[in-house]
Design an enzyme around this catalytic site. Structure first.
Site, short mmCIF file in Angstrom:
data_model
loop_
_atom_site.label_atom_id
_atom_site.label_comp_id
_atom_site.label_asym_id
_atom_site.label_seq_id
_atom_site.Cartn_x
_atom_site.Cartn_y
_atom_site.Cartn_z
N ASP A 170 0.83 -1.21 0.00
CA ASP A 170 0.00 0.00 0.00
C ASP A 170 0.86 1.25 0.00
O ASP A 170 0.55 2.24 -0.68
CB ASP A 170 -0.93 0.01 1.22
CG ASP A 170 -2.11 -0.93 1.06
OD1 ASP A 170 -2.33 -1.42 -0.06
OD2 ASP A 170 -2.81 -1.19 2.06
N LYS A 174 0.70 3.02 -3.57
CA LYS A 174 -0.40 3.98 -3.49
C LYS A 174 -0.07 5.22 -2.66
O LYS A 174 -0.23 6.35 -3.12
CB LYS A 174 -1.64 3.28 -2.91
CG LYS A 174 -2.06 2.06 -3.73
CD LYS A 174 -3.14 1.25 -3.04
CE LYS A 174 -3.44 -0.02 -3.81
NZ LYS A 174 -4.48 -0.86 -3.17
N GLU A 279 -9.95 -0.10 3.42
CA GLU A 279 -9.33 0.99 2.67
C GLU A 279 -7.98 0.55 2.14
O GLU A 279 -7.29 -0.27 2.75
CB GLU A 279 -9.18 2.24 3.54
CG GLU A 279 -10.50 2.86 4.01
CD GLU A 279 -11.28 3.56 2.88
OE1 GLU A 279 -10.73 3.67 1.77
OE2 GLU A 279 -12.43 3.95 3.13
N CYS A 280 -7.57 1.15 1.02
CA CYS A 280 -6.33 0.73 0.36
C CYS A 280 -5.09 1.43 0.88
O CYS A 280 -3.98 1.06 0.52
CB CYS A 280 -6.44 0.97 -1.14
SG CYS A 280 -6.50 2.72 -1.59
N GLY A 281 -5.25 2.43 1.71
CA GLY A 281 -4.08 3.13 2.24
C GLY A 281 -4.12 4.62 2.02
O GLY A 281 -3.68 5.39 2.86
#
Length: 319
Positions: A170, A174, A279-281
């Site tokens: 992550d 991201k 959540e992805c980060g």
């Protein structure tokens, strides 16, 4: 993707090439460490809590188009972050209409797309179709630093980093590219595609949020919309959308962590299915990645010291 319509940043050496082992489950809820100067994350916009509360109270019952129009006037250095999900596409279409109706009203809102290198092929195809539909929208693409494709990424970090170390993935794919985008573009505020109906941590978000760690204002213009309202707008205005939607996908991220949603399931149930993750980060606190930030700072300091030592001329001592 059409290269002439986008600005790619993928070679800057600012992502940590980590040597040590890091514990994804380590407690890093506090203690934000940064390799940047103390002024790097100062906000370009400052809102007191009473002012923020007042704005949210006023915006709560406004139509999405009016929220967009208002925020375009209010906030400088305004961008839209998007992974080309349905909500982001509605926002993009509305902003395009605003620009056509009042071209002199405010500066255009550019897009920021974080290309993790692991998006579905259908997502990349959608990016091309969106650029064809909205040729005047400028797209800034940010990839993981120092790499431009999956082979280079896996040569640097190993195969399936998203399985061996989710937190590190992550950060590298991201969070660091997002931070770099904010710095390089001097972002002060962003439109997001988050909605309350998506559930989880998003269930109570306001229209305007302050990301105090990053010094960014986040604006959720469609916060009150349901999935059905979003899809109805897409259909009515013939906005291009991801073909995976027709195959049962509702929330689409990386191919390795996205699956179709069954009837009756939550809209984002297909993301990280079977894992305690929502959540992805990019919407997590920076402190969650303190270990990676600290390692990045250490390596940066070491590299700068080595460069300075190499560049310094040898001193000759004369009697």
């Amino acid at each position: 993707m059409a290269a002439e319509q986008q600005s790619q940043t993928s070679t800057r050496a600012s992502s940590p090439k980590l040597d040590g082992k890091f514990d994804d489950n380590a407690s890093v809820d506090s203690g934000f460490a940064s390799g940047n100067s103390s002024t790097a994350n100062l906000p370009l916009i400052t809102l007191t809590k009473p002012h923020l509360d007042h704005l949210n109270k006023q915006l709560e019952n406004m139509e999405a188009l009016d929220i967009l129009r208002f925020c375009k006037t209010l906030f400088p250095n305004l961008f839209q972050t998007t992974a080309f999900g349905l909500t982001g596409l509605v926002t993009l279409d509305m902003l395009s209409k605003l620009a056509k109706d009042s071209p002199a009203d405010a500066a255009p809102v550019d897009l920021i797309f974080l290309d993790t290198l692991y998006h579905f092929k259908e997502t990349y195809a959608l990016v091309d179709r969106v650029q064809e539909r909205y040729p005047n929208i400028r797209l800034h693409v940010f990839k993981p630093a120092d790499v431009s494709n999956v082979a280079e990424f896996e040569a640097l970090y190993g195969e399936k980093l998203y399985e061996t170390s989710e937190e590190m993935y992550d950060w590298v794919a991201k969070v660091e590219p997002q931070n770099r985008a904010y710095q390089e573009l001097k972002v002060a505020a962003v439109f997001t595609g988050r909605r309350r109906s998506q559930g989880g941590a998003r269930g109570s978000i306001p229209v305007i949020e302050l990301d105090e760690e990053r010094g960014i204002v986040k604006i959720n213009p469609l916060v009150n919309w349901s999935f059905q309202q979003v899809k109805a707008y897409i259909d009515e205005h013939q906005v291009p959308y991801n073909e995976l939607l027709n195959k049962g996908y509702k929330s689409i991220g990386d191919w390795h962590s996205t699956s179709p949603v069954a009837a009756g399931e939550d809209e984002r149930a297909g993301r990280w299915k079977g894992k305690n993750k929502t959540e992805c980060g990019i919407h997590n606190k920076q402190s969650r990645y303190a270990q990676f930030l600290a390692e990045n700072a250490r390596k940066q300091t070491k590299a700068e010291a080595a460069a300075a030592a190499t560049a310094a001329p040898a001193e000759t001592v004369q009697a």
